[in-house]
Design an enzyme around this catalytic site. Sequence first.
Site, PDB file in Angstrom:
ATOM      1  CG  HIS A 199      -5.321   1.887   7.432  1.00  0.00           C
ATOM      2  ND1 HIS A 199      -5.464   0.591   6.993  1.00  0.00           N
ATOM      3  CD2 HIS A 199      -6.468   2.185   8.104  1.00  0.00           C
ATOM      4  CE1 HIS A 199      -6.636   0.118   7.396  1.00  0.00           C
ATOM      5  NE2 HIS A 199      -7.258   1.076   8.059  1.00  0.00           N
ATOM      6  NE  ARG A 244      -1.967   0.399   4.246  1.00  0.00           N
ATOM      7  CZ  ARG A 244      -1.202   1.009   5.138  1.00  0.00           C
ATOM      8  NH1 ARG A 244      -0.649   2.169   4.884  1.00  0.00           N
ATOM      9  NH2 ARG A 244      -0.955   0.447   6.296  1.00  0.00           N
ATOM     10  CE1 TYR A 285       2.053   1.815   8.656  1.00  0.00           C
ATOM     11  CE2 TYR A 285       1.153   3.490  10.120  1.00  0.00           C
ATOM     12  CZ  TYR A 285       1.071   2.737   8.967  1.00  0.00           C
ATOM     13  OH  TYR A 285       0.007   2.901   8.113  1.00  0.00           O
TER      14      TYR A 285
HETATM   15  C1  LIG Z   1     -13.300  -7.364  13.114  1.00  0.00           C
HETATM   16  C2  LIG Z   1     -12.499  -6.085  13.038  1.00  0.00           C
HETATM   17  N1  LIG Z   1     -11.528  -5.862  13.925  1.00  0.00           N
HETATM   18  C3  LIG Z   1     -10.812  -4.722  13.861  1.00  0.00           C
HETATM   19  C4  LIG Z   1     -11.075  -3.786  12.898  1.00  0.00           C
HETATM   20  C5  LIG Z   1     -10.278  -2.471  12.856  1.00  0.00           C
HETATM   21  N2  LIG Z   1      -9.426  -2.437  11.662  1.00  0.00           N
HETATM   22  C6  LIG Z   1      -9.798  -1.728  10.581  1.00  0.00           C
HETATM   23  S1  LIG Z   1      -8.701  -1.876   9.331  1.00  0.00           S
HETATM   24  C7  LIG Z   1      -7.696  -2.880  10.240  1.00  0.00           C
HETATM   25  C8  LIG Z   1      -6.431  -3.442   9.638  1.00  0.00           C
HETATM   26  C9  LIG Z   1      -6.723  -4.408   8.537  1.00  0.00           C
HETATM   27  O1  LIG Z   1      -5.553  -4.764   7.867  1.00  0.00           O
HETATM   28  P1  LIG Z   1      -5.567  -5.752   6.641  1.00  0.00           P
HETATM   29  O2  LIG Z   1      -6.534  -6.856   6.858  1.00  0.00           O
HETATM   30  O3  LIG Z   1      -4.172  -6.129   6.361  1.00  0.00           O
HETATM   31  O4  LIG Z   1      -6.182  -4.897   5.443  1.00  0.00           O
HETATM   32  P2  LIG Z   1      -5.690  -3.535   4.782  1.00  0.00           P
HETATM   33  O5  LIG Z   1      -6.340  -2.416   5.556  1.00  0.00           O
HETATM   34  O6  LIG Z   1      -4.214  -3.498   4.814  1.00  0.00           O
HETATM   35  O7  LIG Z   1      -6.233  -3.588   3.393  1.00  0.00           O
HETATM   36  C10 LIG Z   1      -8.219  -3.087  11.513  1.00  0.00           C
HETATM   37  C11 LIG Z   1      -7.588  -3.893  12.560  1.00  0.00           C
HETATM   38  C12 LIG Z   1     -12.118  -4.053  11.985  1.00  0.00           C
HETATM   39  N3  LIG Z   1     -12.429  -3.222  10.999  1.00  0.00           N
HETATM   40  N4  LIG Z   1     -12.809  -5.225  12.067  1.00  0.00           N
END
Ligand SMILES: Cc1ncc(C[n+]2csc(CCOP(=O)(O)OP(=O)(O)O)c2C)c(N)n1
Length: 379
Positions: free
Chosen positions: A278, A274, A287
């Site tokens: 975020h 990415r 980070y």
């Molecule tokens: C069940 C749940 N737990 C926590 C979150 C908070 N949260 C939002 S985005 C994120 C990180 C997700 O990372 P990844 O799966 O690698 O996807 P990316 O954002 O990098 O596409 C978190 C922990 C959430 N949306 N849903």
Amino acid sequence: MTLLDQPAGAPLGSVWPPDAHGPRRDPAPLLPDPEPLRVLGTSVADKLDPELLRELYRRLVLGRRYNQQATTLTKQGRLAVYPASTGQEACQIAAAMVLRDTDWLFPSYRDTLAVVSRGVRPVEALTLLRGDAHHGWDPKAHRVAPLSTPLATQAPHAVGLAHAARLRGDDVVALTTVGDGGTSEGDFHEALNFAGVLNAPVVFLVQNNGYAISVPLAKQSAAPTLAHKAVGYGISGRLVDGNDAAAMHTVLSEAVEHARSGRGPVLVEAVTYRLEAHTNADDATRYRTPDEVTAWQARDPLHLLETHLREAGLIDDAAVAAAAQAAEELAAEMRAEFHAEPELDPLSLFEHVYAEPTPQLREQAAMLAAELAAEADAR
Ligand SMILES: Cc1ncc(C[n+]2csc(CCOP(=O)(O)OP(=O)(O)O)c2C)c(N)n1
């Protein structure tokens, strides 16, 4: 000697495995590619249809401009939040391109580019992220499920739909996208388990962009690769360079065909990055090092494909300018649609929350309706 001290493969007797515990499978055919598969820069690229490569390029250019425009809209207050897929466009474009109109896509919040690539208008794809309505498009018309914000919840939905379609004899493959962080969720594991047991026609696309917000993959998982997670559920794993649009298209096409032909689900791990934060609410410099970002910019999916096409003599300056012009037209259309004030019914927020609204929801909706009526009277 304790049981744990026994040498591996020690005979367990003729009763093992008991019939009810079988069948046991050879994991070897399920194991992922040893390295992320690449096509650009290899002899395989020369065998691909030049028109397919040009189409991938045109779509990547559109996708990059889409990401830039959506990010700008957050700065203008027209979008509340935007999780950009800048750097991940090859994953997004390929995921949409390999599906037939009759197939289904189950996206997460980061996948609006895949949604748009499937034909949903940007203003509809981004409605949730605008912050004033639950959802913007007709899922059945486009065969695209709503964006999932709770991580990995879209995965069991995809398995359920694919299994149901197969029971009805419908020719449907469901493709769902999950982030690297999402692969730690219970929903992801349950989805893989059921997909394996039911032999459901599903493709799981894991976009491993290295981070779950600020958590790097090394602190997220000890798996050899995320593609190996497939094997424990009896599912084939594939590992692919997520920034190589040609490799993405090749591997996802094969995965969809595998699922469609009844040979079972596939988990594809796309190794990508990415390039932006975020979301617009995040500061990635806290980070990630600038050197890391620079190294990945050199592997930008758009740059990789354009370089290949130019070296192979498959595009010229006029084709590059035409792709850029189409992207500007998309951006202008997005600006026009987002700068127009949306017509919203605040009461619609209470719809589609539950099939049967709860008493609390009814009460809250009535309170809001009374407030709106009082406001209208006061005008
Ligand atoms: C069940 C749940 N737990 C926590 C979150 C908070 N949260 C939002 S985005 C994120 C990180 C997700 O990372 P990844 O799966 O690698 O996807 P990316 O954002 O990098 O596409 C978190 C922990 C959430 N949306 N849903």
